[in-house]
Write a protein that holds these residues in place. Structure first.
Motif, PDB file in Angstrom:
ATOM      1  N   CYS A 132       0.979  -0.964  -0.062  1.00 17.07           N
ATOM      2  CA  CYS A 132      -0.141  -0.050  -0.002  1.00 17.07           C
ATOM      3  C   CYS A 132       0.875   1.059   0.028  1.00 17.07           C
ATOM      4  O   CYS A 132       1.662   1.660   1.110  1.00 17.07           O
ATOM      5  CB  CYS A 132      -0.803   0.121   1.362  1.00 17.07           C
ATOM      6  SG  CYS A 132      -1.719   1.401   1.360  1.00 17.07           S
TER       7      CYS A 132
ATOM      8  N   TYR B 186       3.913   0.534   4.323  1.00 13.08           N
ATOM      9  CA  TYR B 186       2.485   0.026   4.553  1.00 13.08           C
ATOM     10  C   TYR B 186       2.019  -1.178   3.380  1.00 13.08           C
ATOM     11  O   TYR B 186       2.590  -1.164   2.516  1.00 13.08           O
ATOM     12  CB  TYR B 186       1.472   1.248   4.152  1.00 13.08           C
ATOM     13  CG  TYR B 186       1.340   2.170   5.301  1.00 13.08           C
ATOM     14  CD1 TYR B 186       0.510   2.140   6.345  1.00 13.08           C
ATOM     15  CD2 TYR B 186       2.417   3.259   5.195  1.00 13.08           C
ATOM     16  CE1 TYR B 186       0.387   2.912   7.516  1.00 13.08           C
ATOM     17  CE2 TYR B 186       2.170   4.403   6.277  1.00 13.08           C
ATOM     18  CZ  TYR B 186       1.320   4.085   7.261  1.00 13.08           C
ATOM     19  OH  TYR B 186       1.228   5.170   8.449  1.00 13.08           O
TER      20      TYR B 186
ATOM     21  N   TYR C  58      -1.618  -3.922   2.818  1.00  6.49           N
ATOM     22  CA  TYR C  58      -2.941  -4.195   2.827  1.00  6.49           C
ATOM     23  C   TYR C  58      -3.042  -5.267   3.843  1.00  6.49           C
ATOM     24  O   TYR C  58      -2.688  -6.429   3.481  1.00  6.49           O
ATOM     25  CB  TYR C  58      -3.814  -4.563   1.681  1.00  6.49           C
ATOM     26  CG  TYR C  58      -4.084  -3.094   0.676  1.00  6.49           C
ATOM     27  CD1 TYR C  58      -4.891  -2.327   1.141  1.00  6.49           C
ATOM     28  CD2 TYR C  58      -2.988  -2.905  -0.154  1.00  6.49           C
ATOM     29  CE1 TYR C  58      -5.166  -1.200   0.376  1.00  6.49           C
ATOM     30  CE2 TYR C  58      -3.178  -1.832  -1.151  1.00  6.49           C
ATOM     31  CZ  TYR C  58      -4.138  -0.763  -0.836  1.00  6.49           C
ATOM     32  OH  TYR C  58      -4.425   0.130  -1.401  1.00  6.49           O
TER      33      TYR C  58
ATOM     34  N   CYS D 129      -4.645  -0.251   5.342  1.00 11.57           N
ATOM     35  CA  CYS D 129      -3.356  -0.374   5.190  1.00 11.57           C
ATOM     36  C   CYS D 129      -2.763  -0.262   6.684  1.00 11.57           C
ATOM     37  O   CYS D 129      -2.842   0.420   7.530  1.00 11.57           O
ATOM     38  CB  CYS D 129      -2.644   0.912   4.295  1.00 11.57           C
ATOM     39  SG  CYS D 129      -3.556   0.983   2.587  1.00 11.57           S
TER      40      CYS D 129
ATOM     41  N   LYS E 100       1.253  -0.568   8.980  1.00 10.32           N
ATOM     42  CA  LYS E 100       2.415  -0.414   9.029  1.00 10.32           C
ATOM     43  C   LYS E 100       2.995  -0.940  10.346  1.00 10.32           C
ATOM     44  O   LYS E 100       2.345  -0.440  11.232  1.00 10.32           O
ATOM     45  CB  LYS E 100       3.100   0.938   8.808  1.00 10.32           C
ATOM     46  CG  LYS E 100       4.481   1.405   8.897  1.00 10.32           C
ATOM     47  CD  LYS E 100       4.657   2.890   8.472  1.00 10.32           C
ATOM     48  CE  LYS E 100       6.217   2.918   8.382  1.00 10.32           C
ATOM     49  NZ  LYS E 100       6.601   4.384   7.914  1.00 10.32           N
TER      50      LYS E 100
ATOM     51  N   SER F  10      -6.977   3.953   6.687  1.00  6.91           N
ATOM     52  CA  SER F  10      -7.864   3.825   5.430  1.00  6.91           C
ATOM     53  C   SER F  10      -8.686   4.928   5.049  1.00  6.91           C
ATOM     54  O   SER F  10      -8.683   5.904   5.960  1.00  6.91           O
ATOM     55  CB  SER F  10      -9.079   2.596   6.121  1.00  6.91           C
ATOM     56  OG  SER F  10      -9.568   2.924   7.246  1.00  6.91           O
TER      57      SER F  10
END
Length: 340
Positions: free
Chosen positions: A40, A47, A49, A56, A58, A93
């Protein structure tokens, strides 16, 4: 014998007339499709998904080993080592109000094998400029070195904040729960405060103005900081003033600090720094009614940062404090940290 022969013949005829049925074919089940992790890139590097969602995520953090040095810093010892592991989860998101962000930061500290703690270092949600949860205030910010003492005793609060941001400017207002802030003798910990923060950048110059009012102590503080790139390094200046001991600033009635972060090489940074306090109180959560009658203090220090390799650095710092109303002291630490 005739009857026996008739029976055998009938059985043979029946068997010959019955069709032979083949065994059912073995059909292998179709493998379920595997959804591999997708990158992402909408919110920056790192990031990905979460499978099956449009959220997303991280994952980042660091591992730190540190040795602190100072008088009786480890009980009866003048040194103490500890190890920390910290993990941060950031989820983002898209929504009709902009990105919806959720952050959880877990921190694990070990002074030794038996003396350990796990704490929630931050946990908050953020959308459309509004932030709610447990997070650090603007008063946690400081100059780049380790000598300056221009922040709150406790800077992590349950807070509700709104912050407007553009590319080079931000301004915000927060309401902070101060249950673990400073309080006066005979009273209890405070419970609420209001703070603001304004800051930004202009070319090589950055600035921040922070203020806070402690409702229970009925006192507040204001602070200004700025940095500018000059020559081979960055000059940092800061000043803070407090109307009286409060949860936003209680070390002194006023203080000024300066440092110069010299970038000696691409990997080595050397930062000498100095600070002067007017009507110096020092630390602690139990504070006097006011700063009247207190003496001044001054402090000098040196911090050295060295990047060993990417995401792995060493830091060493030492400072000397000389208050009018107390004994002088020397303290510092050595740190190794690997970030990911």
């Amino acid at each position: 014998m005739n009857i026996r022969m008739v029976l055998l013949a009938s059985a043979a005829a029946f068997a010959a007339s019955t069709p032979v049925l083949a065994a059912d074919a073995i059909v292998a089940a179709e493998p379920e499709p595997v959804e591999y992790v997708r990158v992402c890139d909408a919110y920056g590097t790192g990031y990905f998904y979460i499978p099956g969602t449009e959220t997303c995520l991280k994952i980042e953090g660091y591992i730190r080993f540190q040795v602190n040095v100072g008088e009786d810093i480890g009980g009866d010892s003048d040194w103490d080592a500890f190890t920390r592991g910290q993990v941060q989860f950031t989820a983002k998101s898209d929504t009709e109000y902009g990105p919806l962000t959720g952050v959880i930061v877990m921190q694990f500290n070990a002074d030794n094998a038996s003396d350990q703690e796990a704490i929630l270092d931050s946990a908050y949600l953020d959308v459309a400029g509004f932030r709610a949860g447990l997070f650090y205030s603007w008063w946690d910010d400081g100059l780049s070195g380790e000598t300056d003492d221009i922040g709150s005793v406790v800077t992590l609060h349950n807070s509700l904040r709104y912050q407007y941001e553009s590319g080079t400017f931000y301004a915000g207002l927060s309401v902070d729960e101060l249950e673990d802030g400073v309080y006066k003798l005979g009273e209890e910990a405070n419970n609420v405060g209001v703070a603001f923060g304004v800051g930004g950048t202009a070319g090589a110059f950055s600035y921040q103005i922070t203020g806070g009012y402690d409702v229970d102590n009925e006192d507040g503080a204001i602070r200004a900081m700025g940095t500018v790139e000059i020559g081979p390094g960055t000059l940092g200046l800061a000043g803070v003033y407090s109307t009286g001991p409060n949860s936003y600033y209680s070390a002194a009635e006023w203080a000024v600090a300066a440092e110069y972060a010299i970038k000696a090489t691409d990997k080595l940074k050397i930062t000498p720094a100095v600070q002067y306090y007017g009507n110096y109180f020092g630390g602690g959560t139990v504070v006097p009614d006011d700063f009247d009658g207190l003496g001044d203090a001054w402090k000098v220090g040196l911090t050295v940062d060295y990047q060993i390799v990417d995401n792995f650095y060493a830091k060493a710092t030492v400072s000397y404090l000389d208050p009018d109303d107390g004994d002088d002291s020397t303290a510092g630490f050595f740190r190794l940290q690997r970030s990911f």
